[in-house]
Design an enzyme around this catalytic site. Structure first.
Site, mmCIF file in Angstrom:
data_model
loop_
_atom_site.group_PDB
_atom_site.id
_atom_site.type_symbol
_atom_site.label_atom_id
_atom_site.label_comp_id
_atom_site.label_asym_id
_atom_site.label_seq_id
_atom_site.Cartn_x
_atom_site.Cartn_y
_atom_site.Cartn_z
ATOM 1 N N ARG A 1 0.850 -1.189 0.000
ATOM 2 C CA ARG A 1 0.000 0.000 0.000
ATOM 3 C C ARG A 1 0.887 1.241 0.000
ATOM 4 N NH1 ARG A 1 -2.134 -3.672 3.748
ATOM 5 N NH2 ARG A 1 -4.240 -4.433 3.212
ATOM 6 N N HIS B 1 -3.690 -9.135 3.265
ATOM 7 C CA HIS B 1 -5.149 -9.234 3.266
ATOM 8 C C HIS B 1 -5.618 -10.031 4.474
ATOM 9 C CE1 HIS B 1 -5.364 -8.626 -1.379
ATOM 10 N NE2 HIS B 1 -5.446 -7.487 -0.723
ATOM 11 N N TYR C 1 -7.320 -13.740 -8.568
ATOM 12 C CA TYR C 1 -7.274 -14.968 -9.365
ATOM 13 C C TYR C 1 -8.497 -15.090 -10.270
ATOM 14 C CZ TYR C 1 -3.241 -16.822 -6.876
ATOM 15 O OH TYR C 1 -1.987 -17.022 -6.390
ATOM 16 N N ARG D 1 -0.566 -1.252 -6.837
ATOM 17 C CA ARG D 1 -0.612 -2.375 -5.883
ATOM 18 C C ARG D 1 -1.359 -3.558 -6.505
ATOM 19 N NH1 ARG D 1 -1.165 -4.428 -0.568
ATOM 20 N NH2 ARG D 1 -3.290 -4.970 0.064
ATOM 21 N N HIS E 1 -3.238 2.676 -5.867
ATOM 22 C CA HIS E 1 -3.873 1.381 -5.643
ATOM 23 C C HIS E 1 -3.794 0.502 -6.891
ATOM 24 C CE1 HIS E 1 -6.423 -1.272 -3.226
ATOM 25 N NE2 HIS E 1 -6.944 -1.632 -4.376
ATOM 26 N N LYS F 1 -3.574 -1.684 8.143
ATOM 27 C CA LYS F 1 -5.033 -1.722 8.105
ATOM 28 C C LYS F 1 -5.606 -2.847 8.946
ATOM 29 C CE LYS F 1 -7.478 -0.879 4.535
ATOM 30 N NZ LYS F 1 -8.100 -0.931 3.186
#
Length: 414
Positions: A225, A385, A395, A362, A359, A267
């Site tokens: 990030r 994540h 995916y 990323r 973003h 986060k």
């Protein structure tokens, strides 16, 4: 033997059931030592609703829900006694690992649009999915972007109600699925391999933008990030072990009405991670260090005890999210203008770059890793994540180039 109580239609009433003189039914029960009563104009679900009366569940349907709650230990009393604002405060107090600055930011956002709204003043125990969807529609009418509405859902309202469910105050989360089919949000697509090549080649060969090349290579190569990248210090990078330690992020935003640069936690808990370096990423770090020496850039600020930041702008300060997005915008605009002129001169269709943000870089890095066949659990860890479903979406994205490469893997199966 006492005669069994019956309603006005001659139906036998169960223990705890009564019918008033005006025809309304009531059911009395005890939960945690407290006497409670629910009401309905209908005894059974098949009964006709009296004219002029608000439609509601029948008494027996309500009894069934109460019985399930009692059996499962669900105590809805508190969820009916307090409003969503108070539940939100309970949720925030439970988040011990959230920094005080993040909590202050969340409270500010809540006060801005939720606190005085009908939803904020409503008891969670009485809340329906439609109430939350109506609230989101109102935010949209006020001019809030779809991305902002999703932020309110994912970071504030949804987790508050998940907290209520997890603590047996609600049986189900009324916010679940409220944004399903909410397709107005702009989808962030990763750059294709060709777009990535064009973008990096332009930066590399530009006398104006080549200073950003190492940072861009590291952003794509690590899929971090922007706050994690801009917050990196040389202490976080182990060149010998080829490891990058991510345990904080740099944030620049308003706190108590004043724009502030501060260090925050990642986060989520899974955001604390160690990422290995590829040779290209390691070389990019070495080039960044040489670049700062060549340009005379030296980290001059200290933020919450962190100093010696790696990526510095012309004022020797770390980049902010907005600031670096502006850099990316200028690069794309400059490239597209030059490419349009070349294409016109050469009488061909221009190869233009799409909008590129922090973003998107990323997402591009994550997509390249997925295309390379990286194990999804490893990729989830690298991305930080908390939910594997987020990683799985990468995916799920298949472009023509990726599809052809995957098909070649099974060329000799039959």
């Amino acid at each position: 033997m006492a005669e069994k109580r019956k309603d006005s239609k001659g139906r036998v009433l169960k223990e705890g059931e009564f019918q008033r003189k005006n025809g309304k039914y009531e059911y009395k029960y005890t939960q945690n030592g407290e006497r409670k009563t629910v009401y309905s104009w209908r005894l059974l679900a098949t009964d006709k609703n009296p004219e002029g009366k608000k439609y509601d569940l029948s008494l027996r349907e309500k009894e069934k829900e109460i019985s399930r709650d009692l059996d499962d230990g669900i105590n809805t009393t508190l969820a009916h006694q307090i409003n969503l604002n108070e539940m939100f405060e309970m949720y925030l107090r439970s988040k011990k690992k959230l920094s005080s600055k993040t909590k202050a930011k969340y409270r500010q956002l809540w006060k801005l649009h939720v606190a005085e709204s009908p939803l904020g003043l409503m008891a969670p125990g009485k809340m329906k999915k439609a109430n939350i969807q109506h609230f989101y529609a109102g935010l949209s009418d006020e001019g809030l972007s779809d991305t902002t509405i999703r932020m309110y859902h994912n970071n504030l309202i949804q987790p508050t109600l998940v907290y209520a469910v997890d603590n047996d105050l609600l049986r189900k989360n009324p916010a679940k699925g409220c944004l399903d089919g909410y397709t107005d949000c702009k989808k962030r697509n990763a750059l294709t391999r060709e777009e990535q090549r064009i973008f990096l080649d332009f930066v590399k060969n530009s006398k104006y933008y080549n200073v950003y090349l190492p940072m861009l290579q590291i952003m794509i190569g690590t899929a971090c990030r922007i706050g994690e990248i801009s917050g990196l210090t040389w202490e976080d990078v182990d060149m010998k072990k080829r490891e990058i330690h991510i345990n904080h992020q740099l944030v620049y935003e308003k706190v108590d009405g004043k724009a502030t640069l501060y260090i925050d936690t990642p986060k989520s808990e899974s955001g604390n991670r160690t990422i290995g370096m590829t040779s290209q990423v390691r070389n990019a770090f070495l080039e960044q260090k040489a670049l700062c020496i060549r340009l005379g850039r030296r980290s001059v600020v200290e933020v919450d005890g962190y100093k010696d930041f790696i990526f510095l702008n012309n004022w020797n300060r770390p980049y902010t999210t907005t600031g670096f997005n502006a850099v990316l915008g200028r690069i794309v605009t400059h490239y597209n203008k030059e490419e349009q002129k070349k294409a016109e001169k050469e009488k061909r269709k221009p190869l233009l770059l799409p909008h590129i943000s922090n973003h998107i870089l990323r997402h591009t890095g994550c997509t390249r890793m997925a295309e390379a066949g990286m194990d999804i659990k490893v990729l989830q860890t690298i991305m930080g994540h908390s939910d594997p479903a987020i990683t799985l979406k990468v995916y799920d994205h298949v472009d023509n180039e990726r599809m052809k490469n995957e098909v070649l893997k099974v060329e000799y199966v039959v």
